[in-house]
Scaffold this active site. Structure first.
Site, PDB file in Angstrom:
ATOM      1  N   TYR A 235     -12.323  32.389  31.743  1.00 59.93           N
ATOM      2  CA  TYR A 235     -11.314  31.746  32.600  1.00 59.93           C
ATOM      3  C   TYR A 235     -10.499  32.798  33.363  1.00 59.93           C
ATOM      4  O   TYR A 235     -10.195  32.630  34.546  1.00 59.93           O
ATOM      5  CB  TYR A 235     -10.421  30.909  31.689  1.00 59.93           C
ATOM      6  CG  TYR A 235      -9.430  29.985  32.359  1.00 59.93           C
ATOM      7  CD1 TYR A 235      -9.856  28.916  33.136  1.00 59.93           C
ATOM      8  CD2 TYR A 235      -8.059  30.173  32.176  1.00 59.93           C
ATOM      9  CE1 TYR A 235      -8.932  28.049  33.714  1.00 59.93           C
ATOM     10  CE2 TYR A 235      -7.139  29.313  32.741  1.00 59.93           C
ATOM     11  CZ  TYR A 235      -7.576  28.255  33.510  1.00 59.93           C
ATOM     12  OH  TYR A 235      -6.669  27.402  34.081  1.00 59.93           O
TER      13      TYR A 235
ATOM     14  N   LYS B 179     -10.342  32.881  37.376  1.00 63.22           N
ATOM     15  CA  LYS B 179      -9.069  32.647  38.077  1.00 63.22           C
ATOM     16  C   LYS B 179      -8.595  33.895  38.830  1.00 63.22           C
ATOM     17  O   LYS B 179      -8.026  33.773  39.923  1.00 63.22           O
ATOM     18  CB  LYS B 179      -8.006  32.161  37.083  1.00 63.22           C
ATOM     19  CG  LYS B 179      -8.268  30.737  36.552  1.00 63.22           C
ATOM     20  CD  LYS B 179      -8.430  29.717  37.671  1.00 63.22           C
ATOM     21  CE  LYS B 179      -8.215  28.287  37.184  1.00 63.22           C
ATOM     22  NZ  LYS B 179      -8.490  27.300  38.267  1.00 63.22           N
TER      23      LYS B 179
END
Ligand SMILES: NC(=O)c1ccc[n+]([C@@H]2O[C@H](COP(=O)([O-])OP(=O)(O)OC[C@H]3O[C@@H](n4cnc5c(N)ncnc54)[C@H](O)[C@@H]3O)[C@@H](O)[C@H]2O)c1
Length: 303
Positions: A155, A159
């Site tokens: 993640y 991101k």
């Protein structure tokens, strides 16, 4: 209404933050292409927008592959005749520490967030450029991408990558008058509902009560609706000059993030050899912190 006559796509908008974005864009007058992998939540989202007097259509398809991106742009153009706004919000989590993270955990998260953002923005920006639309690209980052977070290798990569792409797109799309920004949200959703630290806030929200000020103010943690206003603002003509930014929002708090800048610049004639580094680096080194730091939870809010 600020978005009258405009057409928006919001990926992953069946529930959570995406649903709030789709509802707010519709409230401001935009026609919305709702997207989700879950057909029921997508249909419910369209029904909720229509019940409030708005206009929406659903495309049930997984964001990631190019075919989905093309289908979304096609749905906007075929149903409403144009495309002005894209919000890339769809996301999944596969949290675990590095040494337990499988290839599938990594590829799934990268596929939806990073590749899904790339394919959707490429399709939307191509259409906007070809049709001289001064469009709005709004991509969703995360505090994890900005700072790192334990258990979120996949993640964090996705991101941080999204914010990196946004900086690049702000440069590439400027001449076409298309803005590209990243929003870094924090809100009570299915994604955050199980984090023990937020339990008292989630509990208050579920009971229909306002969240304690500690969460809304000090932590910048609120509801999905608290984030939606910034999305609609960035999508509007009023934000034509805002591009290449990463803007944090949650509860009562808004933060503009800096982009990475060197904090120390040093020179060594002839270059930095190992002996030169051994002699000089310790004195130059300004430690940069990693991870988010949360203030201690007041006793009354501990669960
Ligand atoms: N909740 C937070 O505090 C927070 C913080 C930082 C970033 N974010 C980001 O905000 C976005 C929305 O998060 P949320 O908290 O509302 O999560 P959520 O899980 O409530 O909603 C995500 C939605 O995306 C859909 N989805 C998942 N994979 C998809 C795919 N391949 N194609 C289309 N739709 C798909 C899901 O079905 C779901 O409806 C995500 O990108 C998330 O990473 C959330």
């Amino acid at each position: 209404m600020s978005l009258e006559g405009k057409v928006a796509i919001v990926t992953g908008s069946g529930r959570g933050l995406g649903l709030a974005y789709a509802q707010e864009l519709a409230r401001q007058g935009a026609s919305v292409v709702v997207n989700d992998v879950d057909a029921t939540t997508a249909a419910d989202a369209v029904a909720s927008i229509e019940a409030a007097g708005g206009t929406a259509v659903a495309v049930v398809a997984p964001v990631g592959p190019t075919e989905t991106a093309d289908r979304l742009v096609q749905a906007a153009v075929e149903t409403y005749g144009r495309l002005d706004i894209l919000v890339t919000n769809a996301g999944v989590l596969r949290d675990t520490v590095l040494w337990k993270m499988s290839d599938d955990d990594f590829d799934t998260v990268i596929g939806v967030h990073l590749r899904g953002t790339f394919t959707c923005v490429r399709a939307a920006a191509t259409h906007m450029r070809e049709n001289q639309v001064a469009g709005r690209i709004i991509c969703i980052g995360s505090p994890t991408g900005q700072r790192g977070n334990f258990g979120q290798t996949n993640y964090a990569a996705a991101k941080a990558g999204i914010v990196g792409m946004v900086r690049t797109w702000a440069l590439e799309l400027a001449r076409a008058g298309i803005t590209a920004n990243a929003v870094i949200p924090v809100a009570a959703t299915a994604m955050t509902a199980t984090v023990p630290y937020f339990a008292a806030a989630v509990e208050a929200d579920a009971a229909g009560e306002p969240m304690p000020s500690f969460f809304r103010h000090d932590l910048g943690f609120g509801t999905s609706d608290d984030v939606a206003g910034l999305i609609a603002y960035l999508a509007s003509d009023a934000a034509a000059a805002v591009t290449g930014q990463a803007i944090g929002i949650g509860g009562d708090r808004l933060q503009v993030w800096s982009h990475p800048e060197p904090v120390v610049t040093a020179y060594h004639d002839g270059g930095w050899t190992v002996p030169a580094l051994e002699a000089e680096f310790p004195g130059l080194y300004a430690e940069q912190s990693v991870g988010e730091s949360f203030p201690p939870l007041p006793e009354a809010l501990q669960r």
